[in-house]
Scaffold this motif. Structure first.
Motif, PDB file in Angstrom:
ATOM      1  N   GLY A   1       0.812  -1.214   0.000  1.00 43.57           N
ATOM      2  CA  GLY A   1       0.000   0.000   0.000  1.00 43.57           C
ATOM      3  C   GLY A   1       0.839   1.253   0.000  1.00 43.57           C
ATOM      4  N   ASP A   2       1.937   1.253   0.772  1.00 42.09           N
ATOM      5  CA  ASP A   2       2.830   2.417   0.816  1.00 42.09           C
ATOM      6  C   ASP A   2       3.437   2.695  -0.557  1.00 42.09           C
ATOM      7  N   ILE A   3       3.861   1.638  -1.240  1.00 43.18           N
ATOM      8  CA  ILE A   3       4.458   1.817  -2.570  1.00 43.18           C
ATOM      9  C   ILE A   3       3.403   2.276  -3.566  1.00 43.18           C
ATOM     10  N   ALA A   4       2.187   1.727  -3.463  1.00 40.35           N
ATOM     11  CA  ALA A   4       1.102   2.164  -4.348  1.00 40.35           C
ATOM     12  C   ALA A   4       0.811   3.639  -4.152  1.00 40.35           C
ATOM     13  N   PHE A   5       0.793   4.099  -2.889  1.00 37.65           N
ATOM     14  CA  PHE A   5       0.532   5.515  -2.601  1.00 37.65           C
ATOM     15  C   PHE A   5       1.625   6.394  -3.205  1.00 37.65           C
ATOM     16  N   ALA A   6       2.849   5.884  -3.214  1.00 38.83           N
ATOM     17  CA  ALA A   6       3.966   6.670  -3.742  1.00 38.83           C
ATOM     18  C   ALA A   6       3.830   6.922  -5.244  1.00 38.83           C
ATOM     19  N   TYR A   7       3.020   6.128  -5.930  1.00 32.24           N
ATOM     20  CA  TYR A   7       2.813   6.309  -7.372  1.00 32.24           C
ATOM     21  C   TYR A   7       1.415   6.832  -7.705  1.00 32.24           C
ATOM     22  N   SER A   8       0.749   7.388  -6.731  1.00 33.25           N
ATOM     23  CA  SER A   8      -0.649   7.794  -6.925  1.00 33.25           C
ATOM     24  C   SER A   8      -0.749   9.175  -7.566  1.00 33.25           C
ATOM     25  N   PHE A   9      -1.097   9.219  -8.855  1.00 34.03           N
ATOM     26  CA  PHE A   9      -1.421  10.502  -9.486  1.00 34.03           C
ATOM     27  C   PHE A   9      -2.493  10.364 -10.564  1.00 34.03           C
ATOM     28  N   SER A  10      -2.924   9.144 -10.851  1.00 31.51           N
ATOM     29  CA  SER A  10      -3.921   8.932 -11.900  1.00 31.51           C
ATOM     30  C   SER A  10      -5.225   9.662 -11.620  1.00 31.51           C
TER      31      SER A  10
ATOM     32  N   VAL B   1      -1.109   6.292   4.983  1.00 33.87           N
ATOM     33  CA  VAL B   1      -0.521   6.307   3.640  1.00 33.87           C
ATOM     34  C   VAL B   1      -0.798   4.981   2.927  1.00 33.87           C
ATOM     35  N   GLY B   2      -0.599   3.869   3.638  1.00 31.03           N
ATOM     36  CA  GLY B   2      -0.836   2.568   3.032  1.00 31.03           C
ATOM     37  C   GLY B   2      -2.289   2.355   2.655  1.00 31.03           C
ATOM     38  N   LEU B   3      -3.201   2.777   3.516  1.00 34.79           N
ATOM     39  CA  LEU B   3      -4.627   2.608   3.247  1.00 34.79           C
ATOM     40  C   LEU B   3      -5.060   3.454   2.047  1.00 34.79           C
ATOM     41  N   LEU B   4      -4.612   4.701   1.992  1.00 32.45           N
ATOM     42  CA  LEU B   4      -4.960   5.573   0.870  1.00 32.45           C
ATOM     43  C   LEU B   4      -4.430   5.024  -0.452  1.00 32.45           C
ATOM     44  N   GLY B   5      -3.180   4.567  -0.416  1.00 32.94           N
ATOM     45  CA  GLY B   5      -2.598   4.016  -1.631  1.00 32.94           C
ATOM     46  C   GLY B   5      -3.332   2.784  -2.115  1.00 32.94           C
ATOM     47  N   ALA B   6      -3.709   1.936  -1.178  1.00 31.51           N
ATOM     48  CA  ALA B   6      -4.406   0.706  -1.541  1.00 31.51           C
ATOM     49  C   ALA B   6      -5.799   0.985  -2.086  1.00 31.51           C
ATOM     50  N   LEU B   7      -6.541   1.859  -1.437  1.00 30.13           N
ATOM     51  CA  LEU B   7      -7.920   2.132  -1.848  1.00 30.13           C
ATOM     52  C   LEU B   7      -8.000   2.778  -3.230  1.00 30.13           C
ATOM     53  N   GLY B   8      -7.018   3.619  -3.565  1.00 24.27           N
ATOM     54  CA  GLY B   8      -7.093   4.325  -4.831  1.00 24.27           C
ATOM     55  C   GLY B   8      -6.402   3.647  -5.989  1.00 24.27           C
ATOM     56  N   PHE B   9      -5.501   2.704  -5.709  1.00 26.89           N
ATOM     57  CA  PHE B   9      -4.658   2.166  -6.771  1.00 26.89           C
ATOM     58  C   PHE B   9      -5.446   1.392  -7.822  1.00 26.89           C
ATOM     59  N   TRP B  10      -6.157   0.339  -7.402  1.00 26.59           N
ATOM     60  CA  TRP B  10      -6.804  -0.496  -8.421  1.00 26.59           C
ATOM     61  C   TRP B  10      -7.908   0.225  -9.189  1.00 26.59           C
ATOM     62  N   PRO B  11      -8.884   0.837  -8.505  1.00 30.57           N
ATOM     63  CA  PRO B  11      -9.984   1.414  -9.288  1.00 30.57           C
ATOM     64  C   PRO B  11      -9.567   2.576 -10.176  1.00 30.57           C
ATOM     65  N   LEU B  12      -8.753   3.491  -9.658  1.00 34.24           N
ATOM     66  CA  LEU B  12      -8.450   4.719 -10.393  1.00 34.24           C
ATOM     67  C   LEU B  12      -7.229   4.598 -11.295  1.00 34.24           C
ATOM     68  N   THR B  13      -6.241   3.814 -10.874  1.00 35.61           N
ATOM     69  CA  THR B  13      -5.021   3.681 -11.673  1.00 35.61           C
ATOM     70  C   THR B  13      -5.124   2.567 -12.698  1.00 35.61           C
ATOM     71  N   VAL B  14      -5.921   1.545 -12.406  1.00 36.52           N
ATOM     72  CA  VAL B  14      -5.951   0.372 -13.286  1.00 36.52           C
ATOM     73  C   VAL B  14      -7.331   0.114 -13.901  1.00 36.52           C
TER      74      VAL B  14
ATOM     75  N   CYS C   1      -3.931  -6.640 -10.073  1.00 39.69           N
ATOM     76  CA  CYS C   1      -3.858  -5.402  -9.277  1.00 39.69           C
ATOM     77  C   CYS C   1      -4.962  -5.345  -8.235  1.00 39.69           C
ATOM     78  N   LEU C   2      -6.124  -5.927  -8.552  1.00 40.60           N
ATOM     79  CA  LEU C   2      -7.212  -5.990  -7.564  1.00 40.60           C
ATOM     80  C   LEU C   2      -6.793  -6.833  -6.365  1.00 40.60           C
ATOM     81  N   VAL C   3      -6.157  -7.953  -6.620  1.00 44.51           N
ATOM     82  CA  VAL C   3      -5.692  -8.819  -5.523  1.00 44.51           C
ATOM     83  C   VAL C   3      -4.698  -8.070  -4.637  1.00 44.51           C
ATOM     84  N   ILE C   4      -3.765  -7.350  -5.267  1.00 46.43           N
ATOM     85  CA  ILE C   4      -2.779  -6.577  -4.511  1.00 46.43           C
ATOM     86  C   ILE C   4      -3.465  -5.504  -3.674  1.00 46.43           C
ATOM     87  N   THR C   5      -4.457  -4.826  -4.255  1.00 44.92           N
ATOM     88  CA  THR C   5      -5.178  -3.770  -3.551  1.00 44.92           C
ATOM     89  C   THR C   5      -5.899  -4.309  -2.321  1.00 44.92           C
TER      90      THR C   5
END
Length: 495
Positions: free
Chosen positions: A261-270, A423-436, A466-470
């Motif tokens: 989740g932390d790494i996903a948050f670090a790439y969150s801009f989609s 940070v981890g929770l935010l990254g996880a929640l936004g990564f799959w739906p919005l980035t992928v 990516c859904l599984v990772i999220t």
């Protein structure tokens, strides 16, 4: 209804709107709008002036945020093998899906098709139905969450400056406890003023300053990590990360998932990519081509910084890598350099808060104007003189609503000041739906990719993985927050 909403947004942005037909008719009569075509884009709005460099600055401001500071901790959970590999995978997926999303800015022809001004407009144009509302809920909830996360991160950096000076004066054994609440309030007051900037394209200067600050503190963190590794006469850490025995098997699982989740948050801009693309000036070249180049440059640069900062932080501290590299006090000296780095973090987060909040501001104000078009409180603006030639158009609704938003994010930050877990929770929640998910689904519709074709199957496999990772990262972050809440007292806990 859609036209009414666009006109409402134009009114809010102080951008008079003319249709291309109205412009051509007026020009043909040679009246007062002579030359208007040079001032307005194909959609009748004032010409956009954004470039490859301003778009890159917006992306860097959005991407290189406070997330970079948690990467050493994330790699410590995963180890020398999985840590860098996961980071590279996230960077590749983020870039690939950002190229899909960039093509969705215009519906149809990439040069002349109808513009989609924000993420929700793009989803509405390609997917429609319930998915539009679902996207809106996820996107704007995530933007709100990022504002909370950045308030927490800024207060931690301000506290770190206070504690760094205290350690310098009284020694490292002194606890130097301090409360985060006053610093969150200070950050909130600054954001109340900056949130009155009317439109996203008017904060380009703030993004450039923030981008410079992000490179400043990332470079300092990298340099301190290198120096510490040299002092250690070697690299610390292991191939598999922090070992079972130091922590329990359950903790190892939760922390590893949270690291994702932390790494996903670090790439969150989609979630703000379309809004950034809407600031780029009209073709040629197409906005999509400019945005893809800006995304590529930004992700290459940020990944390089992430790898260096995360890996050197892990090399310097090994399993004891702090959750926040510059505020966890793995480093104590030189204290003045730490102060500079943390001050740079605060300045960066001031700008990043606006980059993520402006799309939410615009959405609420557009909706309010469309819902109550005759309400004076919402539509009326007061001209406030700034200089003899410049006036600021003050909207009372904008003043009240945006101030309330900042106050709310500040109060929630004071209730949940857990940097890594949030940070981890935010990254996880936004990564799959919005980035992928949404970029993939819109791309499938746009290119009319047949169901069960090779490309369709590959895209669905990417989305499913990516859904599984999220889901895993959400579980790990929630577990971390639950653990923190067991010992936390709201508004009373100090650091």
């Amino acid at each position: 209804m859609q036209k009414m909403g666009e006109n409402g947004a134009a009114k809010y942005n102080q951008r008079p709107t003319f249709t291309p037909m109205e412009v051509s008719v007026e020009l043909s009569h040679g009246n007062q709008l002579q030359g208007l075509g040079k001032c307005y884009d194909d959609d009748g709005r004032l010409k956009r002036s954004g470039t490859f460099w301003t778009a890159s600055a917006h992306i860097v401001t959005a991407v290189i945020g406070s997330g970079v500071l948690s990467l050493a901790w994330a790699i410590a959970q995963l180890g020398w093998v999985a840590g860098p590999v996961v980071m590279l995978l996230f960077s590749f997926v983020t870039y690939y899906t950002s190229t899909l999303l960039a093509d969705c800015y215009r519906s149809g022809d990439p040069d002349t098709g109808k513009r989609n001004y924000n993420y929700m407009d793009a989803v509405h144009a390609y997917l429609g139905g319930l998915k539009v509302k679902l996207c809106g809920c996820i996107q704007y909830a995530n933007l709100f969450g990022v504002a909370v996360g950045y308030t927490i991160a800024a207060s931690i950096s301000m506290m770190a400056i206070r504690r760094s000076n205290c350690f310098h004066e009284k020694g490292h054994k002194n606890p130097c406890h301090t409360s985060s609440n006053p610093y969150m309030i200070m950050f909130g007051v600054v954001e109340i003023f900056l949130s009155q900037i009317p439109d996203f394209d008017q904060i380009w200067w703030l993004s450039i300053v923030a981008a410079v600050m992000s490179f400043t503190y990332s470079s300092i963190g990298l340099a301190l990590g290198i120096v510490q590794a040299i002092d250690n006469k070697g690299f610390k850490g292991s191939l598999t990360g922090i070992s079972i025995g130091v922590i329990s098997p359950t903790q190892k699982i939760w922390r590893s998932l949270q690291a994702f989740g932390d790494i996903a948050f670090a790439y969150s801009f989609s979630l703000v990519l379309i809004e950034i693309q809407d600031t780029i000036k009209s073709p040629p070249p197409s906005e999509a081509k400019v945005m893809k180049k800006a995304s590529l440059l930004s992700i290459i640069v940020t990944t390089l910084f992430y790898m260096l900062c995360g890996c050197m932080g892990y090399a310097a501290f090994g399993d004891k890598a702090p959750g926040n590299l510059l505020t966890g006090f793995g480093f104590y000296n030189p204290y003045w350099l730490l102060d500079i780095a943390n001050a740079a973090i605060v300045v960066h987060l001031v700008g990043a808060y606006q980059v993520f909040s402006q799309p939410l501001f615009a959405f609420i104000e557009k909706w309010a104007l469309k819902t109550w078009p005759d309400a004076t409180f919402i539509s009326k603006e007061i001209a406030v003189p700034l200089t003899p030639t410049k006036r600021y158009k003050l909207s009372l609704f904008r003043l009240v609503w945006r101030s309330a938003f900042v106050v709310l994010t500040t109060v929630i930050s004071m209730l949940l000041p857990f940097f890594n877990d949030v940070v981890g929770l935010l990254g996880a929640l936004g990564f799959w739906p919005l980035t992928v998910y949404f970029p993939v689904e819109m791309y499938i519709v746009q290119k009319r990719i047949p169901r069960w074709s090779t490309r369709w199957v590959c895209l669905q496999m990417l989305s499913s993985a990516c859904l599984v990772i999220t889901v895993a990262a959400v579980i790990g972050s929630v577990a971390g927050i639950v653990t923190d809440l067991k010992v936390y007292r709201p508004f009373k806990t100090s650091y």
